[in-house]
Design a protein around this motif. Structure first.
Motif, PDB file in Angstrom:
ATOM      1  N   ARG A 287     110.957  23.491  73.720  1.00  0.00           N
ATOM      2  CA  ARG A 287     110.689  24.141  74.999  1.00  0.00           C
ATOM      3  C   ARG A 287     110.737  25.644  74.773  1.00  0.00           C
ATOM      4  NH1 ARG A 287     112.694  19.663  77.906  1.00  0.00           N
ATOM      5  NH2 ARG A 287     111.361  18.049  77.063  1.00  0.00           N
TER       6      ARG A 287
ATOM      7  N   GLU B  74     104.648  25.000  84.930  1.00  0.00           N
ATOM      8  CA  GLU B  74     105.099  24.279  83.756  1.00  0.00           C
ATOM      9  C   GLU B  74     103.875  23.710  83.044  1.00  0.00           C
ATOM     10  OE1 GLU B  74     107.635  21.044  84.647  1.00  0.00           O
ATOM     11  OE2 GLU B  74     108.515  21.000  82.647  1.00  0.00           O
TER      12      GLU B  74
ATOM     13  N   ARG C  28     102.620  21.774  79.532  1.00  0.00           N
ATOM     14  CA  ARG C  28     103.057  21.120  78.301  1.00  0.00           C
ATOM     15  C   ARG C  28     101.852  20.511  77.597  1.00  0.00           C
ATOM     16  NH1 ARG C  28     108.554  19.919  78.851  1.00  0.00           N
ATOM     17  NH2 ARG C  28     108.309  22.136  78.528  1.00  0.00           N
ATOM     18  N   ASP C  29     101.654  20.940  76.343  1.00  0.00           N
ATOM     19  CA  ASP C  29     100.611  20.401  75.468  1.00  0.00           C
ATOM     20  C   ASP C  29      99.230  20.458  76.142  1.00  0.00           C
ATOM     21  OD1 ASP C  29      99.758  19.488  73.076  1.00  0.00           O
ATOM     22  OD2 ASP C  29     100.111  17.372  73.523  1.00  0.00           O
TER      23      ASP C  29
ATOM     24  N   SER D 212     102.162  25.025  75.186  1.00  0.00           N
ATOM     25  CA  SER D 212     103.265  24.685  76.089  1.00  0.00           C
ATOM     26  C   SER D 212     104.052  25.926  76.456  1.00  0.00           C
ATOM     27  CB  SER D 212     104.229  23.693  75.415  1.00  0.00           C
ATOM     28  OG  SER D 212     103.542  22.562  74.966  1.00  0.00           O
TER      29      SER D 212
ATOM     30  N   SER E 286     106.518  27.677  80.113  1.00  0.00           N
ATOM     31  CA  SER E 286     106.753  27.650  81.545  1.00  0.00           C
ATOM     32  C   SER E 286     107.097  29.052  82.017  1.00  0.00           C
ATOM     33  CB  SER E 286     107.855  26.642  81.904  1.00  0.00           C
ATOM     34  OG  SER E 286     108.942  26.819  81.050  1.00  0.00           O
TER      35      SER E 286
ATOM     36  N   ALA F 143      96.521  17.555  79.426  1.00  0.00           N
ATOM     37  CA  ALA F 143      97.865  18.103  79.246  1.00  0.00           C
ATOM     38  C   ALA F 143      98.862  16.996  79.498  1.00  0.00           C
ATOM     39  CB  ALA F 143      98.124  19.265  80.197  1.00  0.00           C
ATOM     40  N   GLU F 144      99.972  17.102  78.799  1.00  0.00           N
ATOM     41  CA  GLU F 144     101.040  16.150  79.057  1.00  0.00           C
ATOM     42  C   GLU F 144     101.620  16.436  80.449  1.00  0.00           C
ATOM     43  OE1 GLU F 144     105.211  15.658  77.003  1.00  0.00           O
ATOM     44  OE2 GLU F 144     103.563  15.747  75.545  1.00  0.00           O
TER      45      GLU F 144
END
Lengths: 648, 246
Positions: A302, A316, A318-319, A338, A340, A376-377
């Motif tokens: 993170r 946020e 992620r990926d 990734s 935030s 995206a994840e």
């Protein structure tokens, strides 16, 4: 050489589309008839059969016979050559005269003579072409020569206008100015720099023009002003056939059909060429999918501010991956990003052009077109999933809690509507305000971004605002709602330094006052350093380093970050030393290597760097870095094209 | 080498005065930086120098003589955008050769070819083929080709108009290094126009600050940037990013 091969590819592209293939086949057929027709069928076309005058269609004569008993189909096939040659001759004259007239103003400079020629062309363009042709036909006398000159000259103004416009556009290019500064004469510039660059549009227009001049010929001959007996072209045959329309309609229909097919062939071909060449010029050659996959990022990576309460997270990501469908496979300019952003935090994103920084911003704000695939994840704004189907609620969320500021404030406003209206629209669309309320809010917001006399300014149009004012108005528009996140993509690149400073100050002030999250994208490390707490450095579609702004100058771990910082001269740079430079050029999404994308330009690269992509891992200082040798040999960077080593 | 001198040069477009009575000297063998914001008239002054626009009044002289209006000019210009300053259809070799003056070295094809090689070598593009088209080159390489083309004209003075502002930062440094190197090796005189004070500070020994068509301050780089006298110069200096980091 790239130019010929890419041109060959473009032409191949033209021929492989259904439209292009059909047009090419038709055109080949028409040209074959033109070449072979007179050789094969002259005898049957000239065979007089007095026993079968004005005969109806039969097995022997498919379209019947004419008033001397000659076979009409054979005559149509034979007439093809003359019709097409005449059309070509006419279009040749049109292009020749057009080029001459169109480039005359350029050759004459900007004097009175040039204006006179332009005015003449303008008047001629306004004249109906066929009327002009009829006029010339009378002047030059009835007959094929007269008709060719007439149609050719009648078509010339269109080409002159086209050339003039294109030449004027090209004459403004800097390479033409450069040639003039080099002392190259106007005629030479025209021949070497200008005319070669008008080839494509001219080819397209010539093909389409050939079709129209074929029709014009048929028209003139049909009126009896064109080809005279005993010669005959399609128009002449049409003229003869119409006389016996009630006896044998096929006699008129057959040449009519020939004109239709040939005209269609030319026009379709021109259209296909226009489409094919035009499209490749716009998008450029597409390339293969990169053979490698990005190294997966383990879950624990993170960003370093993750210790803060999650309620504070505004954005946020992620990926995140963004890909485009190319001609030969997929391109992925963003390969797993990734990060935030928290309330009250300013995050900078830096990288060279093509690093994927702007695409990341556009993906986050859901502003990418349909040709892009965003995966995206996790992609969440204030806890709301942005990847889910766009519901009205989601649109409202994006409309009110996210503000986007673009590089060019001129093109982000509608030039035909008043500034106030455009701001107020956000209020009426997303927040259910009445017009009056929204307008009051617009004035208030312009005040907030320090636009003076906001109450009067709302009635002005975008062009009445200066560049800095427009950028403020753009930010004000973002503040119409109560945004939690402002994404600014190169907001100051188009602005002067003093104005840039004001806009950066404004962004900082808004962030502090309203506890907003700010994502500032820039190619300039120093700009980011002024406003942001934290910086993401992107290279070839990935984050290579994530660090506190304060550490940029002294504690950067990735060799790319260090090189970026060293490459920009500031007011304290030692002027007695050469500047640090980064050798080579950035890799594009099409040729991302297997290992670290930066390896080819990196002084620290070894075998492992070239084969294995380094994961983005936590550093001791609390940042993240994707490098197999983080912090290695911090004093040495590779400099200059000659690979000299220079101490920083 | 001779001195480029502007005396009371004004350029007007209709009622708008873009350059207002500018007097400036570029001494032989020095780089003079010209800074100012967009619309301050710096690019217009550059275009007037190379003859792309006519000054409305005033004189521009080189070594005491007025600039020739026709034919080869003893001045060359490098433009801002290397993507539009090179003809996309022409090989870089031909672009460079085009700017060469006609004399005994460039009379033959062989002579021109060797001169192109020499110039490419000079701008560190020795390994690049003269037959390459600009499309094959990166922005920094193109800008170096543009510099080679300017040098091909064997100019007494080169006008460089924002030559690094269209380039990525990683490339900008290489072009600036090259400018300094060429200046030191060949003793070039240059009018170096930029809005970026840090860049000007790096290459120029004298600086002129332009605002609204007028030169408001002029002097050695150290003096103008170290002890600015005009409030506008101070304002520009304060706005340089990176001066007030968080």
């Amino acid at each position: 050489m790239s130019a010929p091969t890419s041109r060959a590819r473009a032409w191949r592209g033209v021929l492989t589309t259904p439209l292009g293939a059909t047009a090419a086949v038709l055109l080949a057929l028409v040209l074959a008839v033109a070449v072979l027709g007179p050789v094969l069928w002259t005898q049957s076309a000239d065979a007089v059969d007095t026993g079968n005058i004005l005969g109806a269609p039969s097995g022997e004569h498919w379209a019947g016979t004419d008033n001397l008993g000659r076979d009409i189909v054979a005559r149509v096939l034979v007439a093809g050559r003359l019709s097409i040659l005449l059309a070509f001759a006419a279009i040749g004259i049109a292009i020749g005269v057009g080029l001459l007239l169109g480039s005359a103003p350029f050759l004459l400079g900007n004097g009175r003579a040039a204006r006179l020629v332009s005015a003449g062309v303008n008047v001629a363009v306004a004249f109906p072409g066929l009327l002009l042709a009829l006029f010339f036909a009378v002047v030059f006398g009835v007959g094929a020569t007269g008709a060719v000159l007439a149609i050719g000259l009648a078509g010339a103004p269109t080409f002159a206008r086209l050339t003039q416009t294109l030449v004027a556009g090209l004459a403004g290019r800097e390479y033409v100015a450069a040639a003039r500064v080099a002392g190259v004469g106007r005629l030479r510039i025209l021949v070497r720099h200008v005319l070669p660059n008008l080839r494509e549009p001219l080819v397209v227009n010539a093909t389409i023009g050939a079709g129209s001049s074929l029709l014009a010929f048929a028209g003139l001959s049909f009126l009896g002003l064109g080809v005279q007996s005993p010669s005959y072209d399609w128009g002449r045959l049409l003229y003869d056939g119409v006389g016996s329309l009630y006896v044998n309609p096929a006699a008129a229909l057959a040449p009519g059909l020939a004109v239709l097919v040939a005209g269609l062939a030319f026009n379709l071909f021109g259209e296909a060429v226009a489409k094919g060449l035009g499209v490749t010029e716009l998008t450029g050659p597409r390339v293969r999918r990169p053979a490698t996959k990005a190294a997966p990022e383990p879950d624990e990576q993170r960003d370093h501010s993750e210790g803060r309460p999650s309620a504070d997270v505004v954005l946020e990501v992620r990926d995140l991956k963004v890909s485009f469908a190319g001609r030969d496979g997929q391109l992925r300019p963003v390969r797993g990003v990734s990060f935030s952003v928290h309330r009250g935090e300013a995050l900078g994103v830096v990288g060279e052009s093509g690093s994927g920084k702007s695409l990341t911003a556009l993906a986050v704000t859901r502003l990418l077109g349909d040709d892009a695939t965003v995966e995206a994840e996790r992609l969440r704004l204030l806890g709301q999933d942005l990847l889910a189907e766009a519901t009205p609620a989601q649109r409202r969320l994006l409309g009110t809690s996210l503000a986007m500021v673009f590089q060019d404030p001129m093109s982000s406003f509608n030039p035909t509507r008043r500034i106030g209206r455009q701001l107020a629209e956000v209020g009426t669309e997303h927040q259910g305000m009445t017009r009056a309320e929204a307008m009051a809010r617009a004035v208030d917001r312009l005040d907030a971004v320090r636009v003076s006399d906001a109450a009067d300014r709302v009635r002005q149009y975008p062009h009445e605002f200066s560049g800095g004012m427009r950028q403020r108005a753009m930010i004000g528009m973002g503040l119409m709602g109560s945004p939690s996140l402002i994404v600014a993509d190169e907001p100051t690149t188009a602005l002067d330094v003093t104005v840039q400073q004001q806009v950066l100050d404004l962004l900082s002030a808004i962030r502090d006052a309203d506890d907003l999250a700010l994502v500032l994208i820039s190619h300039d490390v120093t700009v980011v350093g002024e406003v942001c707490d934290r910086v993401l450095v992107m290279y070839a579609g990935r984050i290579v380093e994530d660090l506190a702004t304060a550490d940029l100058a002294t504690a950067a771990q990735h060799p790319y970050t260090r090189a970026l910082v060293a490459a920009v001269p500031d007011m304290a740079t030692d002027v007695s030393e050469p500047l640090a430079t980064i050798p080579g050029r950035p890799v594009g999404p099409a040729d991302t290597p297997a290992g670290c994308a930066y390896a080819d330009r990196c002084p620290l690269a070894d075998v492992r760097c070239r084969s294995e992509e380094p994961p983005l891992e936590r550093t001791a200082a609390g940042g993240r870095v994707a490098c197999w040798h983080p912090g290695g040999e911090p004093d040495v960077v590779l400099a200059g094209p000659d690979l000299r080593r220079v101490e920083r | 080498m001779s001195e480029l001198r502007f005396e009371d040069v004004s350029v007007r477009y209709g009622r708008h005065t873009a350059v207002d009575a500018v007097s400036l000297t570029v001494p032989p063998g020095t780089v003079v930086g010209l800074v100012g914001e967009s619309g301050s008239g710096k690019s217009t002054l550059a275009r007037a120098t190379v003859g792309l626009v006519e000054p409305t009044s005033g004189t521009i002289t080189l070594g005491g003589a007025p600039l020739p209006r026709r034919g080869r000019r003893p001045l060359q210009m490098v433009f801002q955008d290397p993507y539009s300053s090179l003809d996309p259809r022409m090989s870089i070799g031909s672009s460079i050769a085009e700017a060469m003056p006609r004399d005994e070295t460039t009379a033959t094809r062989q002579g021109r070819r060797e001169e192109v090689r020499r110039l490419l070598e000079l701008v560190h593009l020795g390994s690049t083929s003269p037959d390459a088209r600009p499309g094959k080159l990166s922005g920094g390489q193109r800008q170096r080709v543009a510099l080679a083309r300017a040098l091909a004209g064997r100019p007494d003075v080169i006008i460089a108009d924002e030559i690094t502002s269209a380039l990525d930062v990683s490339i900008q440094g290489a072009v600036l290094n090259l400018v300094r190197e060429l200046q030191q090796e060949l003793g070039l005189s240059m009018l170096f126009i930029s809005h970026n004070l840090a860049v000007v500070r790096y290459v120029a020994s004298r600086v002129a600050v332009m605002r609204a068509g007028r030169i408001v301050e002029e002097g050695t780089t150290a003096t103008v940037l170290g002890q600015p006298e005009h409030p506008y110069t101070r304002e520009l200096l304060d706005a340089v990013p990176g001066r007030n980091p968080r």
